[in-house]
Design a protein around this motif. Structure first.
Motif, PDB file in Angstrom:
ATOM      1  N   VAL A 282       0.988  -1.197  -0.048  1.00 43.27           N
ATOM      2  CA  VAL A 282      -0.090   0.706   0.185  1.00 43.27           C
ATOM      3  C   VAL A 282       0.872   1.169  -0.040  1.00 43.27           C
ATOM      4  CG1 VAL A 282      -1.360   1.238   1.080  1.00 43.27           C
ATOM      5  CG2 VAL A 282      -2.025  -1.398   1.380  1.00 43.27           C
ATOM      6  N   VAL A 283       0.311   2.412  -0.620  1.00 47.71           N
ATOM      7  CA  VAL A 283       0.999   3.022  -1.255  1.00 47.71           C
ATOM      8  C   VAL A 283      -0.282   4.874  -0.644  1.00 47.71           C
ATOM      9  CG1 VAL A 283       2.740   5.097  -2.363  1.00 47.71           C
ATOM     10  CG2 VAL A 283       3.104   2.243  -2.639  1.00 47.71           C
ATOM     11  N   GLY A 284       0.749   5.755   0.351  1.00 45.60           N
ATOM     12  CA  GLY A 284       0.078   6.652   0.273  1.00 45.60           C
ATOM     13  C   GLY A 284       0.671   7.790  -0.374  1.00 45.60           C
ATOM     14  N   VAL A 285      -0.155   8.643  -0.722  1.00 43.20           N
ATOM     15  CA  VAL A 285       1.043   9.792  -1.679  1.00 43.20           C
ATOM     16  C   VAL A 285      -0.291  10.953  -0.300  1.00 43.20           C
ATOM     17  CG1 VAL A 285       1.265  11.400  -4.103  1.00 43.20           C
ATOM     18  CG2 VAL A 285       1.159   8.422  -3.882  1.00 43.20           C
ATOM     19  N   PHE A 286       0.774  11.736   0.116  1.00 43.25           N
ATOM     20  CA  PHE A 286       1.071  13.085   0.370  1.00 43.25           C
ATOM     21  C   PHE A 286       1.331  14.283   0.102  1.00 43.25           C
ATOM     22  CE2 PHE A 286      -0.017   9.776   3.174  1.00 43.25           C
ATOM     23  CZ  PHE A 286      -0.624   9.402   4.289  1.00 43.25           C
ATOM     24  N   LEU A 287       0.052  15.561  -0.276  1.00 46.75           N
ATOM     25  CA  LEU A 287       0.138  16.106  -1.000  1.00 46.75           C
ATOM     26  C   LEU A 287       0.738  17.290   0.460  1.00 46.75           C
ATOM     27  CD1 LEU A 287      -2.732  17.732  -3.418  1.00 46.75           C
ATOM     28  CD2 LEU A 287       0.297  17.031  -3.935  1.00 46.75           C
ATOM     29  N   GLY A 288       1.059  17.347   1.057  1.00 40.00           N
ATOM     30  CA  GLY A 288       1.156  18.507   2.327  1.00 40.00           C
ATOM     31  C   GLY A 288       0.007  19.271   2.366  1.00 40.00           C
ATOM     32  N   LEU A 328      -7.080  25.390   5.221  1.00 38.04           N
ATOM     33  CA  LEU A 328      -6.503  24.737   5.180  1.00 38.04           C
ATOM     34  C   LEU A 328      -6.467  23.376   5.163  1.00 38.04           C
ATOM     35  CD1 LEU A 328      -3.694  25.722   8.278  1.00 38.04           C
ATOM     36  CD2 LEU A 328      -3.458  26.718   6.244  1.00 38.04           C
ATOM     37  N   THR A 329      -6.036  22.489   3.861  1.00 42.02           N
ATOM     38  CA  THR A 329      -6.899  20.990   3.689  1.00 42.02           C
ATOM     39  C   THR A 329      -4.719  20.660   3.388  1.00 42.02           C
ATOM     40  OG1 THR A 329      -6.240  21.819   0.943  1.00 42.02           O
ATOM     41  CG2 THR A 329      -8.415  22.001   2.367  1.00 42.02           C
ATOM     42  N   SER A 330      -4.854  19.591   3.217  1.00 38.66           N
ATOM     43  CA  SER A 330      -3.741  18.106   3.376  1.00 38.66           C
ATOM     44  C   SER A 330      -4.617  17.089   2.787  1.00 38.66           C
ATOM     45  CB  SER A 330      -3.283  18.129   4.303  1.00 38.66           C
ATOM     46  OG  SER A 330      -2.618  17.298   4.060  1.00 38.66           O
ATOM     47  N   PRO A 331      -4.755  17.334   1.377  1.00 36.10           N
ATOM     48  CA  PRO A 331      -4.620  15.992   0.395  1.00 36.10           C
ATOM     49  C   PRO A 331      -3.912  14.966   0.324  1.00 36.10           C
ATOM     50  CG  PRO A 331      -4.672  18.226  -0.529  1.00 36.10           C
ATOM     51  CD  PRO A 331      -3.840  18.321   0.479  1.00 36.10           C
ATOM     52  N   TRP A 332      -4.637  13.652   0.124  1.00 36.42           N
ATOM     53  CA  TRP A 332      -3.704  12.687   0.407  1.00 36.42           C
ATOM     54  C   TRP A 332      -4.855  11.145  -0.312  1.00 36.42           C
ATOM     55  CZ3 TRP A 332      -6.496   8.310   2.760  1.00 36.42           C
ATOM     56  CH2 TRP A 332      -7.427   8.722   2.803  1.00 36.42           C
ATOM     57  N   THR A 333      -4.264  10.238  -0.443  1.00 35.53           N
ATOM     58  CA  THR A 333      -4.638   8.736  -1.370  1.00 35.53           C
ATOM     59  C   THR A 333      -3.888   7.493  -1.089  1.00 35.53           C
ATOM     60  OG1 THR A 333      -5.880   7.866  -3.289  1.00 35.53           O
ATOM     61  CG2 THR A 333      -3.383   8.785  -3.344  1.00 35.53           C
ATOM     62  N   LEU A 334      -4.379   6.778  -0.808  1.00 37.41           N
ATOM     63  CA  LEU A 334      -3.999   5.822  -0.310  1.00 37.41           C
ATOM     64  C   LEU A 334      -4.358   4.226  -1.568  1.00 37.41           C
ATOM     65  CD1 LEU A 334      -4.560   5.429   3.368  1.00 37.41           C
ATOM     66  CD2 LEU A 334      -2.487   6.054   2.127  1.00 37.41           C
ATOM     67  N   VAL A 335      -2.882   3.929  -2.005  1.00 36.06           N
ATOM     68  CA  VAL A 335      -4.140   2.713  -2.777  1.00 36.06           C
ATOM     69  C   VAL A 335      -3.043   1.517  -2.735  1.00 36.06           C
ATOM     70  CG1 VAL A 335      -3.564   4.788  -5.228  1.00 36.06           C
ATOM     71  CG2 VAL A 335      -1.917   3.260  -3.997  1.00 36.06           C
ATOM     72  N   ARG A 336      -3.750   0.507  -3.381  1.00 35.93           N
ATOM     73  CA  ARG A 336      -3.317  -0.920  -2.963  1.00 35.93           C
ATOM     74  C   ARG A 336      -2.562  -1.607  -4.270  1.00 35.93           C
ATOM     75  NH1 ARG A 336      -6.041  -4.862   0.393  1.00 35.93           N
ATOM     76  NH2 ARG A 336      -7.764  -4.002   0.501  1.00 35.93           N
ATOM     77  N   VAL A 337      -1.563  -1.641  -4.421  1.00 36.06           N
ATOM     78  CA  VAL A 337      -1.133  -2.976  -5.471  1.00 36.06           C
ATOM     79  C   VAL A 337      -0.639  -4.429  -5.249  1.00 36.06           C
ATOM     80  CG1 VAL A 337       0.129  -0.560  -6.132  1.00 36.06           C
ATOM     81  CG2 VAL A 337       1.324  -1.685  -5.153  1.00 36.06           C
ATOM     82  N   PRO A 338      -0.274  -5.174  -5.931  1.00 36.68           N
ATOM     83  CA  PRO A 338       0.362  -6.445  -6.080  1.00 36.68           C
ATOM     84  C   PRO A 338       1.548  -6.269  -5.870  1.00 36.68           C
ATOM     85  CG  PRO A 338      -0.998  -6.559  -7.732  1.00 36.68           C
ATOM     86  CD  PRO A 338      -1.182  -5.548  -7.920  1.00 36.68           C
ATOM     87  N   PRO A 353       8.621  12.951 -13.949  1.00 29.15           N
ATOM     88  CA  PRO A 353       9.060  12.536 -12.901  1.00 29.15           C
ATOM     89  C   PRO A 353       8.516  13.843 -12.468  1.00 29.15           C
ATOM     90  CG  PRO A 353      10.853  12.429 -13.985  1.00 29.15           C
ATOM     91  CD  PRO A 353      10.483  12.883 -15.353  1.00 29.15           C
ATOM     92  N   LEU A 354       7.873  13.314 -11.249  1.00 34.21           N
ATOM     93  CA  LEU A 354       6.806  14.077  -9.727  1.00 34.21           C
ATOM     94  C   LEU A 354       7.622  14.535  -9.234  1.00 34.21           C
ATOM     95  CD1 LEU A 354       4.190  15.920  -9.652  1.00 34.21           C
ATOM     96  CD2 LEU A 354       3.004  13.887  -9.553  1.00 34.21           C
ATOM     97  N   GLN A 355       7.581  15.863  -8.788  1.00 32.32           N
ATOM     98  CA  GLN A 355       7.993  15.962  -7.193  1.00 32.32           C
ATOM     99  C   GLN A 355       7.366  16.708  -5.966  1.00 32.32           C
ATOM    100  OE1 GLN A 355      11.013  15.007  -6.503  1.00 32.32           O
ATOM    101  NE2 GLN A 355      12.221  14.415  -8.442  1.00 32.32           N
ATOM    102  N   LEU A 356       7.141  15.967  -5.515  1.00 28.15           N
ATOM    103  CA  LEU A 356       5.761  16.578  -4.580  1.00 28.15           C
ATOM    104  C   LEU A 356       6.440  17.789  -3.620  1.00 28.15           C
ATOM    105  CD1 LEU A 356       4.164  13.174  -3.195  1.00 28.15           C
ATOM    106  CD2 LEU A 356       2.895  15.120  -5.710  1.00 28.15           C
ATOM    107  N   GLY A 357       7.673  17.187  -3.280  1.00 30.86           N
ATOM    108  CA  GLY A 357       8.587  18.099  -2.171  1.00 30.86           C
ATOM    109  C   GLY A 357       8.961  17.381  -1.352  1.00 30.86           C
ATOM    110  N   THR A 358       9.570  18.209  -0.874  1.00 29.84           N
ATOM    111  CA  THR A 358      10.900  18.198   0.577  1.00 29.84           C
ATOM    112  C   THR A 358       9.531  16.791   1.686  1.00 29.84           C
ATOM    113  OG1 THR A 358      10.799  19.598   1.690  1.00 29.84           O
ATOM    114  CG2 THR A 358      12.463  19.499   0.003  1.00 29.84           C
ATOM    115  N   GLY A 359      10.005  16.947   2.355  1.00 31.36           N
ATOM    116  CA  GLY A 359       9.136  15.962   3.584  1.00 31.36           C
ATOM    117  C   GLY A 359       9.402  14.415   2.920  1.00 31.36           C
TER     118      GLY A 359
END
Length: 364
Positions: A282-288, A328-338, A353-359
């Motif tokens: 499972v991967v979480g992608v957080f925009l901050g 204030l918001t902090s967008p995110w998504t969680l996805v599952r892959v085999p 390539p996509l850079q969301l930022g540091t952290g």
């Protein structure tokens, strides 16, 4: 809160360049008064310019310019542009909180509304639901197109306004009694043949709370030929407990629990953590943290090579002049892959390539 949407329109006596509106009987004003997360008045001006290319009207004693309509999501058939914009917009007055809403994992709503004037609507950021009841617990919902049926909005206005409020995370919208809100009806010269008012209260960040047992786990499909990997969205939102952009990977049940605590850390309830089966990641992608609503992130594809997973990610931001919730918001998504992966690479829909930022970081 940002106070930015318009409050006054009147088709006026002052003529610009010798042109006039085709008689005051053609003038109609429809306004949407937004309170809560967006404090704005939006006014649509319906009318015609006759043979002229422009005209004018008076709004609260001030002349504004009318021209043919511009290209804009809020531009509607039969309306005119006002000072070069699709609608006339001014701030509205701040109100005390009017609404409390939660939604459970079975899609039922708990609603407390202290000014029960009309319907309550809910969006998860992608589509709209009309709650079947103004107040109470365990209320069901019915899918609808935009905000249709809200107050005195026409279907076209309801669709345009509903579309403008999408992609801002979970949001509830309640219809207020337009006769009791603090912002009075606009003065207009000449007097319009029709004047409609609709008052709405916006509540952002509607939390999802657990209801009943977690669903049975689904056996994941294996990666397909050519490196492509099937990807399933587990959850997404706009209020994570994550201030900096980050990518986090979970390959164990404990790490998945940590991901869910980050994703739902700023709300009062969270759905059950799903079962993580052997051979899944499972991967979480957080925009901050972002300054307003209107930001979102979505995974649209995946591929794998060895222990590296590449995710195609679509990031959206509000455009100029967009209606956004002022919180204030902090967008995110969680996805599952085999598959078992140790590294994650992000690319945009064009493959760059996509850079969301540091952290960023990985959690295993």
């Amino acid at each position: 809160m940002n106070k930015t949407l318009a409050a006054a329109l009147a088709l006026g006596a002052g003529l610009l360049a010798g042109c006039t509106v085709n008689g005051p009987g053609t003038l109609r004003l429809h306004e949407a008064l937004l309170y809560g997360a967006a404090q704005e008045r939006i006014v649509w001006v319906y009318g015609s310019l006759g043979s002229g290319a422009q005209g004018s009207l008076k709004l609260g004693g001030a002349a504004v310019e009318l021209r043919p309509q511009v290209r804009d999501p809020l531009a509607l058939a039969g309306t005119l542009s006002v000072n070069g914009q699709a609608t006339y917009r001014q701030p509205t007055t701040a109100l005390t909180p009017k609404l409390a809403v939660t939604r459970d994992t079975l899609g039922r709503f708990n609603v407390t509304f202290n000014e029960a004037r009309g319907a309550v609507y809910y969006t998860d950021g992608r589509g709209w639901t009309r709650v079947n009841g103004v107040q109470g617990a365990g209320l069901t919902g019915t899918p609808v197109s935009g905000l249709r049926g809200a107050g005195n909005l026409t279907d076209a206005e309801a669709d345009a306004l509903g579309g403008a409020l999408l992609n801002q995370g979970t949001l509830a919208v309640a219809v207020l009694n337009e006769a009791t809100v603090p912002d009075a009806r606009l003065t207009a010269e000449p007097a319009p043949a029709e004047y409609r008012r609709t008052a709405l209260y916006l509540l952002p960040g509607v939390p999802t709370v657990a209801a009943g047992p977690a669903p049975a786990p689904v056996t994941p499909a294996p990666p397909t030929a050519g490196g492509r990997v099937p990807v399933t969205e587990l959850a997404s939102g706009t209020n994570a407990a994550q201030t900096a952009p980050a990518v986090q990977l979970a390959a164990t049940p404990g790490a998945l629990g940590t991901l869910y605590r980050v994703a739902y850390g700023n709300q009062t309830g969270a759905p059950p953590v799903p079962t993580l089966r052997a051979g899944e990641t499972v991967v979480g992608v957080f925009l901050g943290q972002r300054p307003t609503g209107g930001y979102s992130v979505r995974v649209t594809g995946a591929s794998g090579q060895g222990e590296t997973l590449t995710l195609t990610v679509e990031v959206r931001a509000p455009g100029a002049g967009a209606i956004t919730t002022q919180a204030l918001t902090s967008p995110w998504t969680l996805v599952r892959v085999p598959g078992n992966f140790r590294d994650v690479r992000l690319v945009d829909p064009s493959g760059r390539p996509l850079q969301l930022g540091t952290g960023g970081g990985l959690t295993r």
